[in-house]
Scaffold this active site. Structure first.
Site, short mmCIF file in Angstrom:
data_model
loop_
_atom_site.label_atom_id
_atom_site.label_comp_id
_atom_site.label_asym_id
_atom_site.label_seq_id
_atom_site.Cartn_x
_atom_site.Cartn_y
_atom_site.Cartn_z
N HIS A 1 0.59 -8.96 0.13
CA HIS A 1 -0.04 -8.27 -0.94
C HIS A 1 0.76 -7.00 -1.05
O HIS A 1 1.40 -6.73 -0.26
CB HIS A 1 -1.55 -7.68 -0.43
CG HIS A 1 -2.88 -8.91 -0.49
ND1 HIS A 1 -4.01 -8.57 -0.41
CD2 HIS A 1 -2.56 -10.03 -0.55
CE1 HIS A 1 -4.69 -9.58 -0.55
NE2 HIS A 1 -3.86 -10.74 -0.62
N GLU B 1 -0.03 -3.91 -1.05
CA GLU B 1 -0.05 -3.05 -0.04
C GLU B 1 0.61 -3.16 1.16
O GLU B 1 1.17 -2.39 1.93
CB GLU B 1 -1.41 -2.53 0.32
CG GLU B 1 -2.23 -2.31 -0.93
CD GLU B 1 -3.03 -3.57 -1.49
OE1 GLU B 1 -2.46 -4.48 -1.98
OE2 GLU B 1 -4.37 -3.49 -1.76
N CYS C 1 -8.52 -4.88 -0.42
CA CYS C 1 -9.24 -5.85 0.03
C CYS C 1 -9.47 -5.66 1.58
O CYS C 1 -8.97 -4.38 2.03
CB CYS C 1 -8.74 -7.26 -0.20
SG CYS C 1 -7.02 -7.45 0.91
N CYS D 1 -5.77 -5.57 3.70
CA CYS D 1 -4.99 -4.42 3.33
C CYS D 1 -5.80 -3.10 3.99
O CYS D 1 -5.14 -2.25 4.33
CB CYS D 1 -4.84 -4.40 1.83
SG CYS D 1 -3.91 -5.70 1.48
#
Length: 153
Positions: free
Chosen positions: A52, A54, A82, A85
């Site tokens: 992801h 992040e 999410c 993260c």
């Protein structure tokens, strides 16, 4: 406005993800006024469910500061983080998270869970939601509409 400036940079990363046929989410980490990390989703490209925006940005920032504590940093991300993260944000001790669009299906900051402000945890973050939310949401909406037209998940 300063937050808009950095969110525009994160949107630039999201647009790069779009060019790479990734879900268009971008993240920037700033220390002081210096951008020390910039990333976008790369799950398809890297074949890695943890890739992801992040997560990649946090790894870059830790390398830039020479340690895992990102206590003087701000994370800007185009979509509400999410669970995964959010956990990484807490572990990195990032004190401020600024995000654009909310994520009603997987958001762990405001939508489904409130991990970054949970008083049971030993670290919490200040959160500024909704910065350039329309722009951040539109790029995702257009991406998923195109995916549906193409018959992709």
């Amino acid at each position: 406005m300063l937050h808009n400036h950095y969110m525009r940079l994160a949107l630039g990363e999201a647009k790069q993800a779009l060019l790479e046929e990734e879900v268009p989410i971008g993240a920037i980490i700033v220390r002081g006024e210096q951008v020390i990390a910039s990333a976008h989703n790369q799950r398809e490209q890297l074949k890695d469910p943890t890739a992801h925006a992040e997560m990649i940005a946090i790894t870059q920032a830790a390398t830039a500061v020479g340690g895992w504590r990102l206590e003087e940093c701000t994370l800007y991300v185009t979509l509400e983080p999410c669970i995964m993260c959010s956990g990484a944000i807490l572990q990195a001790r990032i004190p401020l998270v600024v995000f654009g669009a909310t994520d009603p299906k997987a958001g762990a900051v405001d939508s489904l869970f409130h991990l970054l402000s949970d008083p049971r945890l030993n670290h919490r973050c200040q959160v500024i939601p909704g910065v350039m939310a329309t722009e951040c949401g539109e790029i995702l909406t257009k991406f998923f509409q195109a995916q549906r037209r193409l018959g992709k998940k």
